[in-house]
Each structure stands twice: as structure tokens, then as C-alpha cells.
Enzyme design. Structure first.
Site, mmCIF file in Angstrom:
data_model
loop_
_atom_site.group_PDB
_atom_site.id
_atom_site.type_symbol
_atom_site.label_atom_id
_atom_site.label_comp_id
_atom_site.label_asym_id
_atom_site.label_seq_id
_atom_site.Cartn_x
_atom_site.Cartn_y
_atom_site.Cartn_z
ATOM 1 N N ASN A 208 0.931 -1.353 0.135
ATOM 2 C CA ASN A 208 -0.080 0.034 0.124
ATOM 3 C C ASN A 208 0.744 1.350 0.003
ATOM 4 O O ASN A 208 2.152 1.256 0.279
ATOM 5 C CB ASN A 208 -0.884 -0.054 0.979
ATOM 6 C CG ASN A 208 -0.065 -0.406 2.586
ATOM 7 O OD1 ASN A 208 0.756 0.621 2.935
ATOM 8 N ND2 ASN A 208 -0.247 -1.173 3.285
ATOM 9 N N ASP A 277 -3.964 -6.556 4.770
ATOM 10 C CA ASP A 277 -5.180 -7.383 5.463
ATOM 11 C C ASP A 277 -5.057 -8.981 4.793
ATOM 12 O O ASP A 277 -5.560 -9.772 5.246
ATOM 13 C CB ASP A 277 -6.445 -6.739 5.248
ATOM 14 C CG ASP A 277 -6.714 -5.560 6.036
ATOM 15 O OD1 ASP A 277 -6.130 -5.715 7.243
ATOM 16 O OD2 ASP A 277 -7.337 -4.680 5.828
ATOM 17 N N LYS A 339 -10.645 -3.882 18.892
ATOM 18 C CA LYS A 339 -9.366 -4.121 19.151
ATOM 19 C C LYS A 339 -9.000 -4.065 20.505
ATOM 20 O O LYS A 339 -7.852 -3.893 20.822
ATOM 21 C CB LYS A 339 -8.602 -3.482 18.198
ATOM 22 C CG LYS A 339 -8.929 -3.816 16.410
ATOM 23 C CD LYS A 339 -7.952 -3.155 15.642
ATOM 24 C CE LYS A 339 -8.572 -3.478 14.158
ATOM 25 N NZ LYS A 339 -7.616 -3.562 13.077
#
Ligand code: CTP
Length: 397
Positions: A208, A277, A339
């Protein structure tokens, strides 16, 4: 970090004077106000005009300058400094200061200042090892001056050895450390930064646009404030911050294993990395050939590193980042809860001046107790400083 600070930058006459130009650029970029004092010999190496142009202030050169004395004499220069920095500091300058001699503007201003003084000696290696120089060096350290040790390498005079001026980045980091509050002393921080790369075949990968700038800024600012920082970095084009233990990783799984090795030992984890991911389900051993007109890729999920840390919390403060293109607060709040985080930095990457690669960032801070704070558009160093201010408060709770 240096916003609003006044730094007097003394430049004495050595070949390393050219590096003071880059140092000045770093200081002004960090929004410090810098006044430059040059010795006569320094002006043989670099012209005052270069420093004047970059500092946006007249350069001070003469003890008795009728024009300058009106505004800033050596005393007011010395008085207005939050930090007095000399780079390079020659053997002569070190000798004068150690023996209380003041015969030009730089040595006089140094004697008149009550600000912390950071001296960065640079000279020929034999001069550096000379018994008189070493005595003066020790005297200054004992008198409370900060001396940044020169590094070893190829010297301009042809010799090899100690005496080289450290990189401007390292001098800058030391200046920041001296000016920063030491409010993170003794705190152990684990920070991740940059992208991960997921290999597809020996020549290709999925990744990314993360530049690592935000995570590196947090590491740099935290170290300057006294924290013991371990930075786990994906592949980026940034140099390792001075005073930070930097561990390089490539894939999400590698980042996971290095995080796990360090997690039990730290007080705070800040996940600024953009962890992929998914990874290719199979890594081809050989370069994939274009034999077919269509090609589809099978991906498998990477673990959520931060969520895993959240499940195994033993008192650590966990901070995540949420890079979003829509529904910023709603999505970031879900991540904060799922999370098990203490704080999430929500970041609309479509906003002007924010997001991947940019020098600035525009963020909202969302806390586990429901509080929300919106920060203005700030440099990444300033976002880092604001974030660390909030972490200092969380640590006190
Ligand atoms: N993160 C992580 N492991 C992953 C993915 C993300 O530890 N596999 C961390 C990031 O470092 C960041 C936070 O989780 O601190 C949020 O990352 P982000 O990419 O915004 O969200 P995701 O959880 O991946 O969710 P989505 O991609 O669906 O938005």
C-alpha cells in the site's frame, strides 16, 4: 517539536561547516527561529548569504557591528537563546571556551548565555585525539556543556578516524532531545510504521501507499522526550531515527512475530503501520508468466496484529490508527472497541493535507471512554507531539 523555540546556531571554521546548512534547514523546517553566528574562519568555507537566506535573519559575524549592535548584540543573542548549538565546533573554539577566553562574537555569546549549549566538535583525527584537546573536551563536559561525540570515517583531510561531524539529522535529534520535556523518561514504547509487503513471486508483491512518516515522527519525538523506543518498520525510504532501536520487517507475519517478541516488555504500543489485510495464498517460487489472457489471485487473511495484542493486554496502553475514506468516526469507533484499544487516531485520508506520503496530517483522537478531540492540520511531528501528550496523561491514570 521546536515550534516557538529560539536557537542560536554557531558555525566555526571547519570543512564540516557545509553540513550546518542542512542542519539549519532541518531546524527551520521544524519551525524553530534560528539566528546564525559565524566566525571569521567559518566564512572562508560557506558564505553568510546561504545561512541568511535559509534562516530569514541577518547572520551575525562581527563583535562591533554598528548596524547589528543596535538590534542584537552578543548579550541579547545569548539571552534570547533557548538552545545554543555550535556545529561544527573547532578545536580552537573548544579550547577557548574551556579556558574562559572570549575574543570574537561566537565565543563571547557562548560565555554570556545561560541556555543549554550543545557543542558538535569536528576536526582532524590527530587533533581530536590530542591531549590538550581531550583535556578541554573533558573540562567542558564536567562544566555541564553537552558535547555530541564526532563519528569515525573518512575525513576531508585524507585521514581516517574519529573527528567527523555527525549527520545533521543526528544533531537535530539531539537538539530536540535537549529542548523537549523529558516526560516520557523510563517509558517503553513499541511503534510500528510503514506498509507491509506480501510477496507474490520473486519479483512482485502486494502493498500500500504508506510512507512510514507518521510512525517515524512518533518514534523520533518520543525518543526526544526520553522514551525507550523500539520501532518496527516495514519497507520505507526513511532513515532510522537517531536514538531509536529500529527493526526492519517485510510482511505482516514478520511484523507479528517481532511485535510478539517485544510486547511483554513495553508500556505502550502505537500501531501506525498499514498492515496488509491479505496475502497471496501461494507464493510462486518462479516468476509468474503471462500465459493466459486473464489472471486471478487467491488471497488469504493476515492476522489482525493489533486485535491480537488487544486480546492479550496486560496493562499496556494500546493505540491504533484508522485510515478511512468514509464514515470516519463510526468506522474508527468500531475499531477502537473491537481491538480493545485505549485510543485511536482517526485519519480521513481523502482530506487535503492528510494521509499517505504527506508531510502534514489531519486527525481526530477517539478515546476508550468516549471522549473525542479534533486536532487542526499539523505537521506529522506536531501530531506526534500532541498524541504523546495524551499518552502521558493516560499513563498517569
Ligand atoms: N492493523 C493490524 N493488523 C491488520 C490490519 C490492521 O494490526 N491486519 C492495525 C493497523 O496498524 C491500525 C489499525 O489496525 O492501527 C486499523 O487499521 P486499518 O487498516 O485502518 O483497519 P483494519 O482493521 O484493517 O480494517 P479495514 O481494512 O476493514 O478498514
Amino acid at each position: 517539536m521546536l515550534y516557538g523555540k529560539t536557537i542560536v546556531l554557531g558555525v566555526s571554521g571547519g570543512i564540516a561547516a557545509y553540513k550546518a546548512v542542512e542542519l539549519l534547514r532541518l531546524l527551520t523546517k521544524a519551525r524553530a527561529e534560528v539566528h546564525v553566528v559565524m566566525t571569521k574562519n567559518a566564512r572562508e568555507f560557506v558564505t553568510p548569504l546561504t545561512f541568511q537566506t535559509l534562516s530569514h535573519h541577518p547572520v551575525h559575524t562581527e563583535m562591533f557591528d554598528l548596524n547589528q549592535e543596535q538590534e542584537i548584540g552578543h548579550i541579547s543573542l545569548a539571552d534570547r537563546a533557548d538552545l545554543f548549538l555550535v556545529a561544527p565546533a573547532t578545536a580552537n573554539l573548544i579550547g577557548k571556551l574551556a579556558n574562559g577566553l572570549a575574543d570574537d562574537l561566537l565565543s563571547t555569546s557562548l560565555m554570556a548565555t545561560k541556555a543549554p549549549v550543545l557543542l558538535c566538535p569536528a576536526m582532524n583525527t590527530n587533533m581530536y585525539e590530542n591531549v590538550h584537546y581531550q583535556r578541554n573536551h573533558r573540562l567542558l563536559v564536567a562544566d555541564g556543556y553537552h558535547l555530541l561525540e564526532p563519528i569515525s570515517g573518512d575525513l576531508a583531510c585524507g585521514w581516517q578516524g574519529a573527528g567527523k561531524l555527525p549527520d545533521p539529522q543526528q544533531i537535530f535529534a539531539e537538539a530536540c532531545r535537549l529542548l523537549a520535556p523529558a516526560d516520557l523518561t523510563g517509558v517503553r514504547l513499541l511503534i510500528t510504521a510503514g506498509p507491509t509487503r506480501e510477496e507474490l513471486d520473486p519479483v512482485r508483491y502486494l502493498s500500500n501507499y504508506s510512507s512510514g512518516k507518521m510512525g517515524y515522527a512518533i518514534a523520533r519525538v518520543a525518543a526526544a522526550r526520553g522514551a525507550a523506543v523500539t520501532l518496527i518498520s516495514g519497507p520505507v525510504a526513511l532513515s532510522a531515527p537517531a536514538g531509536v532501536k529500529t527493526l526492519q520487517v517485510t510482511s505482516a507475519l514478520e511484523m507479528q512475530s517481532v511485535l510478539n517478541e517485544n510486547y511483554a516488555e513495553v508500556d505502550v504500543v502505537i500501531m501506525a503501520a498499514a498492515v496488509a489485510d491479505y496475502r497471496p495464498a501461494h507464493k510462486a517460487e518462479q516468476k509468474i508468466k503471462k500465459n493466459t489472457s486473464e489472471f486471478s489471485l487467491s488471497l488469504e487473511r493476515n492476522p489482525d496484529l493489533l486485535a491480537e495484542l488487544g486480546q492479550r493486554k496486560t496493562g499496556q496502553i494500546l493505540v491504533g490508527f484508522a485510515a478511512e475514506t468514509e464514515n470516519l468516526v463510526a468506522n474508527a469507533t468500531t475499531k477502537l472497541k473491537n481491538k480493545n484499544l485505549d485510543l485511536i487516531v482517526a485519519n480521513d485520508i481523502t482530506a487535503e493535507g492528510a494521509g499517505f506520503g504527506s508531510e502534514t496530517n489531519l486527525v481526530k483522537l477517539l478515546f476508550a471512554d468516549g471522549r473525542q478531540e479534533e486536532l487542526p492540520l499539523l505537521s506529522k511531528d506536531e501530531v506526534a507531539a500532541q498524541l504523546l501528550n495524551r499518552i502521558v496523561l493516560l499513563l498517569k491514570k
